[in-house]
Write an enzyme that holds these catalytic residues in place. Structure first.
Site, PDB file in Angstrom:
ATOM      1  N   GLY A 160      17.369  12.774   9.764  1.00 50.23           N
ATOM      2  CA  GLY A 160      16.151  13.545   9.459  1.00 50.23           C
ATOM      3  C   GLY A 160      14.895  13.015  10.135  1.00 50.23           C
ATOM      4  CB  SER A 213       8.650   9.393  -3.447  1.00 51.14           C
ATOM      5  OG  SER A 213       8.368   8.512  -2.377  1.00 51.14           O
ATOM      6  CE  LYS A 214       2.394   7.107  -0.435  1.00 56.79           C
ATOM      7  NZ  LYS A 214       1.731   6.010  -1.185  1.00 56.79           N
ATOM      8  CB  THR A 261       2.082   8.460   4.359  1.00 54.24           C
ATOM      9  OG1 THR A 261       2.677   8.648   5.630  1.00 54.24           O
ATOM     10  CG2 THR A 261       2.913   9.241   3.339  1.00 54.24           C
ATOM     11  CG  ASP A 262       1.047  10.438   9.361  1.00 56.79           C
ATOM     12  OD1 ASP A 262       1.973   9.826   8.778  1.00 56.79           O
ATOM     13  OD2 ASP A 262       0.788  10.274  10.572  1.00 56.79           O
ATOM     14  CD  GLU A 263       6.559   8.782   7.365  1.00 57.04           C
ATOM     15  OE1 GLU A 263       7.556   9.086   6.690  1.00 57.04           O
ATOM     16  OE2 GLU A 263       6.498   7.790   8.098  1.00 57.04           O
ATOM     17  CE1 TYR A 277       6.374   5.784   1.790  1.00 56.19           C
ATOM     18  CE2 TYR A 277       6.340   7.042   3.836  1.00 56.19           C
ATOM     19  CZ  TYR A 277       5.701   6.223   2.919  1.00 56.19           C
ATOM     20  OH  TYR A 277       4.392   5.849   3.125  1.00 56.19           O
TER      21      TYR A 277
HETATM   22  P1  NAD Z   1       4.268  -2.595   1.883  1.00 55.87           P
HETATM   23  O1  NAD Z   1       5.669  -2.186   1.642  1.00 55.87           O
HETATM   24  O2  NAD Z   1       3.973  -3.613   2.935  1.00 55.87           O
HETATM   25  O3  NAD Z   1       3.624  -3.155   0.525  1.00 55.87           O
HETATM   26  C1  NAD Z   1       3.818  -2.523  -0.701  1.00 55.87           C
HETATM   27  C2  NAD Z   1       3.354  -3.474  -1.804  1.00 55.87           C
HETATM   28  O4  NAD Z   1       3.530  -2.796  -3.061  1.00 55.87           O
HETATM   29  C3  NAD Z   1       4.162  -4.776  -1.887  1.00 55.87           C
HETATM   30  O5  NAD Z   1       3.295  -5.871  -2.061  1.00 55.87           O
HETATM   31  C4  NAD Z   1       5.043  -4.582  -3.107  1.00 55.87           C
HETATM   32  O6  NAD Z   1       5.379  -5.798  -3.760  1.00 55.87           O
HETATM   33  C5  NAD Z   1       4.156  -3.686  -3.971  1.00 55.87           C
HETATM   34  N1  NAD Z   1       4.943  -2.895  -4.942  1.00 55.87           N
HETATM   35  C6  NAD Z   1       6.045  -2.154  -4.696  1.00 55.87           C
HETATM   36  N2  NAD Z   1       6.495  -1.593  -5.826  1.00 55.87           N
HETATM   37  C7  NAD Z   1       5.630  -1.970  -6.813  1.00 55.87           C
HETATM   38  C8  NAD Z   1       5.544  -1.712  -8.206  1.00 55.87           C
HETATM   39  N3  NAD Z   1       6.456  -0.930  -8.826  1.00 55.87           N
HETATM   40  N4  NAD Z   1       4.523  -2.246  -8.914  1.00 55.87           N
HETATM   41  C9  NAD Z   1       3.616  -3.039  -8.296  1.00 55.87           C
HETATM   42  N5  NAD Z   1       3.647  -3.333  -6.968  1.00 55.87           N
HETATM   43  C10 NAD Z   1       4.648  -2.813  -6.253  1.00 55.87           C
HETATM   44  O7  NAD Z   1       3.467  -1.249   2.146  1.00 55.87           O
HETATM   45  P2  NAD Z   1       2.242  -0.961   3.120  1.00 55.87           P
HETATM   46  O8  NAD Z   1       2.757  -0.675   4.490  1.00 55.87           O
HETATM   47  O9  NAD Z   1       1.222  -2.009   2.925  1.00 55.87           O
HETATM   48  O10 NAD Z   1       1.724   0.429   2.523  1.00 55.87           O
HETATM   49  C11 NAD Z   1       0.725   0.459   1.506  1.00 55.87           C
HETATM   50  C12 NAD Z   1       0.437   1.899   1.140  1.00 55.87           C
HETATM   51  O11 NAD Z   1      -0.052   2.593   2.286  1.00 55.87           O
HETATM   52  C13 NAD Z   1       1.654   2.687   0.651  1.00 55.87           C
HETATM   53  O12 NAD Z   1       1.240   3.517  -0.397  1.00 55.87           O
HETATM   54  C14 NAD Z   1       2.067   3.514   1.862  1.00 55.87           C
HETATM   55  O13 NAD Z   1       2.690   4.705   1.462  1.00 55.87           O
HETATM   56  C15 NAD Z   1       0.725   3.770   2.511  1.00 55.87           C
HETATM   57  N6  NAD Z   1       0.741   3.980   3.966  1.00 55.87           N
HETATM   58  C16 NAD Z   1       1.346   3.071   4.788  1.00 55.87           C
HETATM   59  C17 NAD Z   1       1.289   3.250   6.163  1.00 55.87           C
HETATM   60  C18 NAD Z   1       1.924   2.261   7.114  1.00 55.87           C
HETATM   61  O14 NAD Z   1       1.955   2.518   8.315  1.00 55.87           O
HETATM   62  N7  NAD Z   1       2.405   1.127   6.653  1.00 55.87           N
HETATM   63  C19 NAD Z   1       0.619   4.360   6.703  1.00 55.87           C
HETATM   64  C20 NAD Z   1       0.029   5.283   5.824  1.00 55.87           C
HETATM   65  C21 NAD Z   1       0.083   5.067   4.455  1.00 55.87           C
HETATM   66  O1  DAU Z   2       3.141   7.653   9.392  1.00 57.16           O
HETATM   67  C1  DAU Z   2       2.844   6.739   8.366  1.00 57.16           C
HETATM   68  C2  DAU Z   2       4.108   6.007   7.967  1.00 57.16           C
HETATM   69  O2  DAU Z   2       4.409   5.106   9.030  1.00 57.16           O
HETATM   70  C3  DAU Z   2       3.963   5.242   6.647  1.00 57.16           C
HETATM   71  O3  DAU Z   2       3.747   6.155   5.614  1.00 57.16           O
HETATM   72  C4  DAU Z   2       5.218   4.418   6.351  1.00 57.16           C
HETATM   73  O4  DAU Z   2       5.022   3.635   5.194  1.00 57.16           O
HETATM   74  C5  DAU Z   2       5.476   3.501   7.533  1.00 57.16           C
HETATM   75  O5  DAU Z   2       6.677   2.796   7.327  1.00 57.16           O
HETATM   76  C6  DAU Z   2       5.550   4.304   8.843  1.00 57.16           C
HETATM   77  O6  DAU Z   2       6.746   5.131   8.862  1.00 57.16           O
HETATM   78  P1  DAU Z   2       7.626   5.290  10.207  1.00 57.16           P
HETATM   79  O7  DAU Z   2       8.966   5.699   9.806  1.00 57.16           O
HETATM   80  O8  DAU Z   2       6.896   6.079  11.216  1.00 57.16           O
HETATM   81  O9  DAU Z   2       7.583   3.743  10.696  1.00 57.16           O
HETATM   82  P2  DAU Z   2       8.709   2.773  11.282  1.00 57.16           P
HETATM   83  O10 DAU Z   2       8.016   1.532  11.720  1.00 57.16           O
HETATM   84  O11 DAU Z   2       9.881   2.654  10.404  1.00 57.16           O
HETATM   85  O12 DAU Z   2       9.202   3.566  12.587  1.00 57.16           O
HETATM   86  C7  DAU Z   2       8.284   3.950  13.599  1.00 57.16           C
HETATM   87  C8  DAU Z   2       9.068   4.725  14.653  1.00 57.16           C
HETATM   88  O13 DAU Z   2       9.976   3.826  15.308  1.00 57.16           O
HETATM   89  C9  DAU Z   2       9.931   5.824  14.075  1.00 57.16           C
HETATM   90  O14 DAU Z   2       9.968   6.914  15.000  1.00 57.16           O
HETATM   91  C10 DAU Z   2      11.308   5.194  13.970  1.00 57.16           C
HETATM   92  C11 DAU Z   2      11.336   4.247  15.139  1.00 57.16           C
HETATM   93  N1  DAU Z   2      12.146   3.015  14.974  1.00 57.16           N
HETATM   94  C12 DAU Z   2      11.919   2.256  13.870  1.00 57.16           C
HETATM   95  C13 DAU Z   2      12.626   1.099  13.675  1.00 57.16           C
HETATM   96  C14 DAU Z   2      12.404   0.259  12.440  1.00 57.16           C
HETATM   97  C15 DAU Z   2      13.051   2.636  15.940  1.00 57.16           C
HETATM   98  O15 DAU Z   2      13.229   3.322  16.971  1.00 57.16           O
HETATM   99  N2  DAU Z   2      13.756   1.481  15.754  1.00 57.16           N
HETATM  100  C16 DAU Z   2      13.590   0.697  14.650  1.00 57.16           C
HETATM  101  O16 DAU Z   2      14.283  -0.348  14.535  1.00 57.16           O
END
Ligand code: NAD
Ligand code: DAU
Length: 370
Positions: A308, A178-179, A150-152, A175
């Site tokens: 945060g 840990s990433k 992730t970019d985070e 989060y």
């Molecule tokens: P998600 O939470 O939708 O899915 C995570 C999946 O991992 C689920 O199917 C869950 O059951 C499985 N999982 C969790 N713990 C596990 C374990 N211990 N063993 C096996 N499987 C397990 O997540 P996502 O949004 O699809 O993200 C996927 C990856 O991409 C993550 O590594 C996340 O950090 C990264 N990522 C996500 C975003 C985003 O915007 N969602 C952006 C950048 C990077």
């Molecule tokens: O940048 C990549 C990341 O994007 C991934 O690594 C994470 O897995 C993914 O969850 C996401 O993280 P964010 O924290 O950016 O996503 P989230 O959808 O939780 O929130 C997006 C923005 O919206 C953030 O600024 C918080 C805000 N927000 C979120 C929720 C859930 C709100 O204002 N209200 C809300 O109810």
């Protein structure tokens, strides 16, 4: 539409028996669907290892399971379970890992960080170590571990500037910490043991099958159900949004042609303040679901900020564009429209993932082991 990738399969890597971790989650299930249905010439096997946490839903790939018997396999298990992971490497002769599995939601990491350390740090370590041991004597040099991140990990930006591949890590939530740890482990396994690792850091994804705790699906469903739309803080935090299929095309591009030991940034070049994004989303949802935009706007509710809360993320993905010839192809307007259409068309999926019905479905169809 089929995606054509330049020089398909000219790479040394066989990318044949691919372990996809977290393939029942949002990005992972879209990745599996993408490879089978959109990538011309892909004829490998995909082994989906997923623990089916609250975020994993086997129903998301029920059609793929039925259609690709012999090429798609689901394995219910935990990436921290070394013995089980080793057994999968042997059973399927795994030559490639693409590692999506993670605890992924920032708010949950604030409430309960331990699961994030277990899965994201220990789980990634376990996968890396098993891959290293399975592949270290492999003379073919056609193996790959792609780590999805992730970019985070880069922290938070001010009003200007972008994250590049050389931006120092500065994670600020459990989060992202840990990433970041998992990224360092992946690169350390490359540097120390020569494990063929590629790594990508991506910005915020959106699209079908995203768990409705993340901003976009949560807001779509709340609008449809007439619930308040909780905006954190002043609503001016900025995220860089990318359609999930564009992310997965980038991951596949890197897996095929990326250099091992390198990291690649993936982004949408599509920055939005949360409140501005919500106003656009309200118009799209109201037009499609025949709702009154003024009434829905009235449900916007400013709530206590996330502790945060990172202010701004913005990715410079020029390396990926320049070196590997990737680009985004789905505009934000098109991507949001497709996403809203998908949530409107799939009430059973929403119901199942919310109610835990899918857990019952898995047990009914596949028994205790799933
Ligand atoms: P998600 O939470 O939708 O899915 C995570 C999946 O991992 C689920 O199917 C869950 O059951 C499985 N999982 C969790 N713990 C596990 C374990 N211990 N063993 C096996 N499987 C397990 O997540 P996502 O949004 O699809 O993200 C996927 C990856 O991409 C993550 O590594 C996340 O950090 C990264 N990522 C996500 C975003 C985003 O915007 N969602 C952006 C950048 C990077
Ligand atoms: O940048 C990549 C990341 O994007 C991934 O690594 C994470 O897995 C993914 O969850 C996401 O993280 P964010 O924290 O950016 O996503 P989230 O959808 O939780 O929130 C997006 C923005 O919206 C953030 O600024 C918080 C805000 N927000 C979120 C929720 C859930 C709100 O204002 N209200 C809300 O109810």
């Amino acid at each position: 539409m089929g995606y054509k990738f330049k020089g398909v399969f000219e790479t040394m890597r066989s990318l044949t028996n691919i372990l996809v971790t977290g393939g029942a989650g949002f990005i992972g299930c879209n990745f599996i669907r993408f490879l089978f249905e959109k990538v011309e010439g892909f004829n490998g096997r995909l082994i989906n290892l997923d623990a089916l946490t609250y975020a994993g839903n086997r129903m998301s790939l029920a059609d793929i399971e039925a259609k690709y018997k012999g090429r798609y396999f689901f394995e219910h298990g935990d990436i921290c379970d070394r013995v089980f992971v080793e057994s999968l490497f042997a059973k399927y002769e795994i030559d490639t890992v693409v590692h999506f599995a993670a605890e992924s939601h920032v708010d949950r990491s604030i409430l309960g960080p331990e699961a994030f350390v277990k899965t994201n740090v220990m789980g990634t370590f376990t996968l890396l170590d098993v891959a290293h041991n399975a592949w270290k004597n492999n003379p073919r040099q056609d193996t790959l571990f792609h780590h999805v991140s992730t970019d985070e990990v880069f922290g938070s930006l001010g009003e200007t500037g972008y994250f590049t591949e050389t931006t120092p890590y500065d994670p600020r939530s459990p989060y992202s910490a840990s990433k970041a740890a998992s990224d360092h482990l992946a690169m350390a396994y490359n540097h120390t043991y020569g494990l063929p690792v590629t790594l990508s850091n991506c910005s915020n994804n959106y699209g079908p099958y995203q768990f409705p705790e993340k901003l976009i699906p949560l807001m779509i469903l709340n609008m449809l159900e007439g619930k308040p739309l909780p905006v954190y803080g002043d609503g001016k935090n900025i995220r860089d949004w990318l359609y999930v299929e564009d992310h997965n095309a980038a991951v596949w591009t890197i897996m095929r042609n990326g250099k091992t030991g390198e990291t690649y940034n993936i982004g949408g070049e599509n920055e939005w303040e949360n409140i501005k994004l919500l106003n656009v989303l309200i118009d799209i949802v109201c037009a499609k679901a025949v709702l009154d935009p003024a009434k829905v706007r009235g449900t916007l509710s400013y709530v206590k900020d996330r502790p945060g809360h990172d202010r701004r993320y913005a990715i410079d993905c020029s390396k990926l564009k320049r070196e590997l010839d990737w680009k985004q192809i789905v505009s934000f307007e098109e991507g949001l429209s497709r996403t809203v259409d998908w949530y409107l068309a799939n009430p059973q999926w929403i119901e199942s993932i919310r109610s835990g019905e899918y857990q019952k479905w898995v047990q009914k169809n596949y028994g205790e082991r799933g």
